[in-house]
Design a protein around this motif. Sequence first.
Motif, mmCIF file in Angstrom:
data_model
loop_
_atom_site.group_PDB
_atom_site.id
_atom_site.type_symbol
_atom_site.label_atom_id
_atom_site.label_comp_id
_atom_site.label_asym_id
_atom_site.label_seq_id
_atom_site.Cartn_x
_atom_site.Cartn_y
_atom_site.Cartn_z
ATOM 1 N N THR A 262 0.833 -1.205 0.000
ATOM 2 C CA THR A 262 0.000 0.000 0.000
ATOM 3 C C THR A 262 0.864 1.250 0.000
ATOM 4 O O THR A 262 0.609 2.193 -0.754
ATOM 5 C CB THR A 262 -0.959 -0.009 1.206
ATOM 6 N N ALA A 263 1.905 1.246 0.823
ATOM 7 C CA ALA A 263 2.829 2.388 0.859
ATOM 8 C C ALA A 263 3.513 2.565 -0.488
ATOM 9 O O ALA A 263 3.675 3.692 -0.977
ATOM 10 C CB ALA A 263 3.856 2.193 1.972
ATOM 11 N N GLN A 264 3.897 1.467 -1.101
ATOM 12 C CA GLN A 264 4.558 1.528 -2.401
ATOM 13 C C GLN A 264 3.620 2.144 -3.440
ATOM 14 O O GLN A 264 4.000 3.066 -4.167
ATOM 15 C CB GLN A 264 4.995 0.130 -2.824
ATOM 16 N N ARG A 265 2.415 1.657 -3.527
ATOM 17 C CA ARG A 265 1.440 2.175 -4.493
ATOM 18 C C ARG A 265 1.142 3.650 -4.240
ATOM 19 O O ARG A 265 1.192 4.476 -5.151
ATOM 20 C CB ARG A 265 0.141 1.373 -4.435
ATOM 21 N N ILE B 13 5.984 14.732 -10.725
ATOM 22 C CA ILE B 13 6.848 14.896 -11.902
ATOM 23 C C ILE B 13 6.109 15.435 -13.119
ATOM 24 O O ILE B 13 6.716 15.582 -14.175
ATOM 25 C CB ILE B 13 7.562 13.579 -12.274
ATOM 26 N N SER B 14 4.850 15.762 -12.986
ATOM 27 C CA SER B 14 4.069 16.159 -14.163
ATOM 28 C C SER B 14 4.707 17.278 -14.987
ATOM 29 O O SER B 14 4.645 17.229 -16.213
ATOM 30 C CB SER B 14 2.634 16.508 -13.783
ATOM 31 N N VAL C 112 10.864 7.055 -16.940
ATOM 32 C CA VAL C 112 10.683 6.414 -15.641
ATOM 33 C C VAL C 112 11.651 5.234 -15.585
ATOM 34 O O VAL C 112 11.893 4.578 -16.596
ATOM 35 C CB VAL C 112 9.221 5.940 -15.468
ATOM 36 N N LEU C 113 12.198 4.977 -14.402
ATOM 37 C CA LEU C 113 13.116 3.861 -14.217
ATOM 38 C C LEU C 113 12.652 3.013 -13.052
ATOM 39 O O LEU C 113 12.487 3.515 -11.939
ATOM 40 C CB LEU C 113 14.540 4.378 -13.952
ATOM 41 N N ASP C 114 12.436 1.727 -13.316
ATOM 42 C CA ASP C 114 12.086 0.761 -12.271
ATOM 43 C C ASP C 114 13.313 -0.109 -12.027
ATOM 44 O O ASP C 114 13.689 -0.915 -12.885
ATOM 45 C CB ASP C 114 10.891 -0.084 -12.709
ATOM 46 N N MET C 115 13.933 0.074 -10.875
ATOM 47 C CA MET C 115 15.144 -0.680 -10.527
ATOM 48 C C MET C 115 14.754 -1.860 -9.654
ATOM 49 O O MET C 115 14.490 -1.716 -8.465
ATOM 50 C CB MET C 115 16.134 0.240 -9.792
ATOM 51 N N GLY C 116 14.677 -3.022 -10.273
ATOM 52 C CA GLY C 116 14.262 -4.243 -9.599
ATOM 53 C C GLY C 116 12.899 -4.665 -10.105
ATOM 54 O O GLY C 116 11.882 -4.360 -9.498
ATOM 55 N N LEU C 117 12.851 -5.363 -11.228
ATOM 56 C CA LEU C 117 11.581 -5.760 -11.848
ATOM 57 C C LEU C 117 10.839 -6.806 -11.017
ATOM 58 O O LEU C 117 9.617 -6.726 -10.874
ATOM 59 C CB LEU C 117 11.845 -6.299 -13.256
ATOM 60 N N GLY C 118 11.568 -7.771 -10.482
ATOM 61 C CA GLY C 118 10.898 -8.831 -9.719
ATOM 62 C C GLY C 118 9.840 -9.507 -10.553
ATOM 63 O O GLY C 118 10.069 -9.885 -11.693
ATOM 64 N N ASN C 119 8.616 -9.628 -9.984
ATOM 65 C CA ASN C 119 7.552 -10.283 -10.753
ATOM 66 C C ASN C 119 6.749 -9.309 -11.605
ATOM 67 O O ASN C 119 5.828 -9.708 -12.287
ATOM 68 C CB ASN C 119 6.648 -11.101 -9.833
ATOM 69 N N GLY C 120 7.108 -8.013 -11.565
ATOM 70 C CA GLY C 120 6.532 -7.044 -12.484
ATOM 71 C C GLY C 120 5.346 -6.245 -11.985
ATOM 72 O O GLY C 120 4.792 -5.442 -12.742
ATOM 73 N N ARG C 121 4.948 -6.420 -10.729
ATOM 74 C CA ARG C 121 3.780 -5.682 -10.231
ATOM 75 C C ARG C 121 3.976 -4.169 -10.310
ATOM 76 O O ARG C 121 3.094 -3.435 -10.767
ATOM 77 C CB ARG C 121 3.459 -6.072 -8.788
ATOM 78 N N LEU D 140 3.276 1.196 -12.925
ATOM 79 C CA LEU D 140 3.884 2.385 -13.534
ATOM 80 C C LEU D 140 3.438 2.567 -14.981
ATOM 81 O O LEU D 140 3.142 3.686 -15.404
ATOM 82 C CB LEU D 140 5.410 2.296 -13.458
ATOM 83 N N ARG D 141 3.378 1.494 -15.749
ATOM 84 C CA ARG D 141 2.990 1.650 -17.157
ATOM 85 C C ARG D 141 1.516 2.008 -17.283
ATOM 86 O O ARG D 141 1.119 2.634 -18.257
ATOM 87 C CB ARG D 141 3.364 0.420 -17.984
ATOM 88 N N GLU D 142 0.709 1.644 -16.286
ATOM 89 C CA GLU D 142 -0.693 2.055 -16.299
ATOM 90 C C GLU D 142 -0.832 3.510 -15.844
ATOM 91 O O GLU D 142 -1.578 4.282 -16.436
ATOM 92 C CB GLU D 142 -1.499 1.130 -15.376
ATOM 93 N N THR D 143 -0.095 3.871 -14.802
ATOM 94 C CA THR D 143 -0.189 5.211 -14.220
ATOM 95 C C THR D 143 0.490 6.272 -15.094
ATOM 96 O O THR D 143 0.007 7.394 -15.194
ATOM 97 C CB THR D 143 0.451 5.215 -12.817
ATOM 98 N N LEU D 144 1.609 5.914 -15.694
ATOM 99 C CA LEU D 144 2.406 6.858 -16.485
ATOM 100 C C LEU D 144 2.534 6.364 -17.928
ATOM 101 O O LEU D 144 3.630 6.255 -18.471
ATOM 102 C CB LEU D 144 3.779 7.036 -15.836
ATOM 103 N N SER D 145 1.403 6.084 -18.544
ATOM 104 C CA SER D 145 1.387 5.456 -19.867
ATOM 105 C C SER D 145 2.021 6.316 -20.961
ATOM 106 O O SER D 145 2.437 5.790 -21.993
ATOM 107 C CB SER D 145 -0.039 5.080 -20.259
ATOM 108 N N SER D 146 2.134 7.602 -20.741
ATOM 109 C CA SER D 146 2.723 8.470 -21.762
ATOM 110 C C SER D 146 4.249 8.543 -21.666
ATOM 111 O O SER D 146 4.888 9.159 -22.509
ATOM 112 C CB SER D 146 2.147 9.884 -21.652
ATOM 113 N N ARG D 147 4.825 7.905 -20.658
ATOM 114 C CA ARG D 147 6.273 7.958 -20.465
ATOM 115 C C ARG D 147 6.916 6.609 -20.792
ATOM 116 O O ARG D 147 6.336 5.558 -20.562
ATOM 117 C CB ARG D 147 6.607 8.330 -19.031
ATOM 118 N N ARG D 148 8.145 6.687 -21.274
ATOM 119 C CA ARG D 148 8.935 5.472 -21.483
ATOM 120 C C ARG D 148 9.380 4.964 -20.119
ATOM 121 O O ARG D 148 9.866 5.728 -19.293
ATOM 122 C CB ARG D 148 10.139 5.795 -22.357
#
Length: 159
Positions: free
Chosen positions: A12-15, A25-26, A32-41, A46-54
């Motif tokens: 919850t804190a992460q989300r 950052i608007s 955007v950089l995700d350091m540590g993909l893990g299982n991808g949650r 991030l890709r849903e929330t920031l769909s306009s960013r790479r």
Amino acid sequence: MSRLDSMLRRLTAQRDGLNWAAGQISPLQGDVLDMGLGNGRTYDHLRETLSSRRIRVIDRLLQCHPSCVPPEQDFLQGEAKPMLERLAAEGRSIALAHYDFGFGIKEKDVAEAAILSPVIAQVMVPGGIIVSGQPLVGFEELDGPDGIPQGRYMFYRAG
């Protein structure tokens, strides 16, 4: 607190922290950089929330859920430091970074975060936000959103 309750509190804190950071950052240009993909949650969020960013991703192994595999050109597989150096060589371009590397041994995780902090700084745009599960060094520490217990997640602004 049970391990289940602790996990729910962490997720919850992460989300909430990522949603807060996305709003911060608007006005900034950058990826955007995700350091540590893990299982991808987190990547999926991030890709849903920031769909306009790479969204770039760094991890040692690609072992996420099949629905969360990043595009090949955005997945940097390998050890963190060389992958961050590669991004730095391409130019500072990260507006939001999520730091979720770890071995599961607190002392080792904190030491690695301190070692990687200067290289993370090299890829961040000025004013960029970093959401981290580990303490980082050399950044302006931010309060972050309300409701996240102190030390559960940390928030930083790049200089």
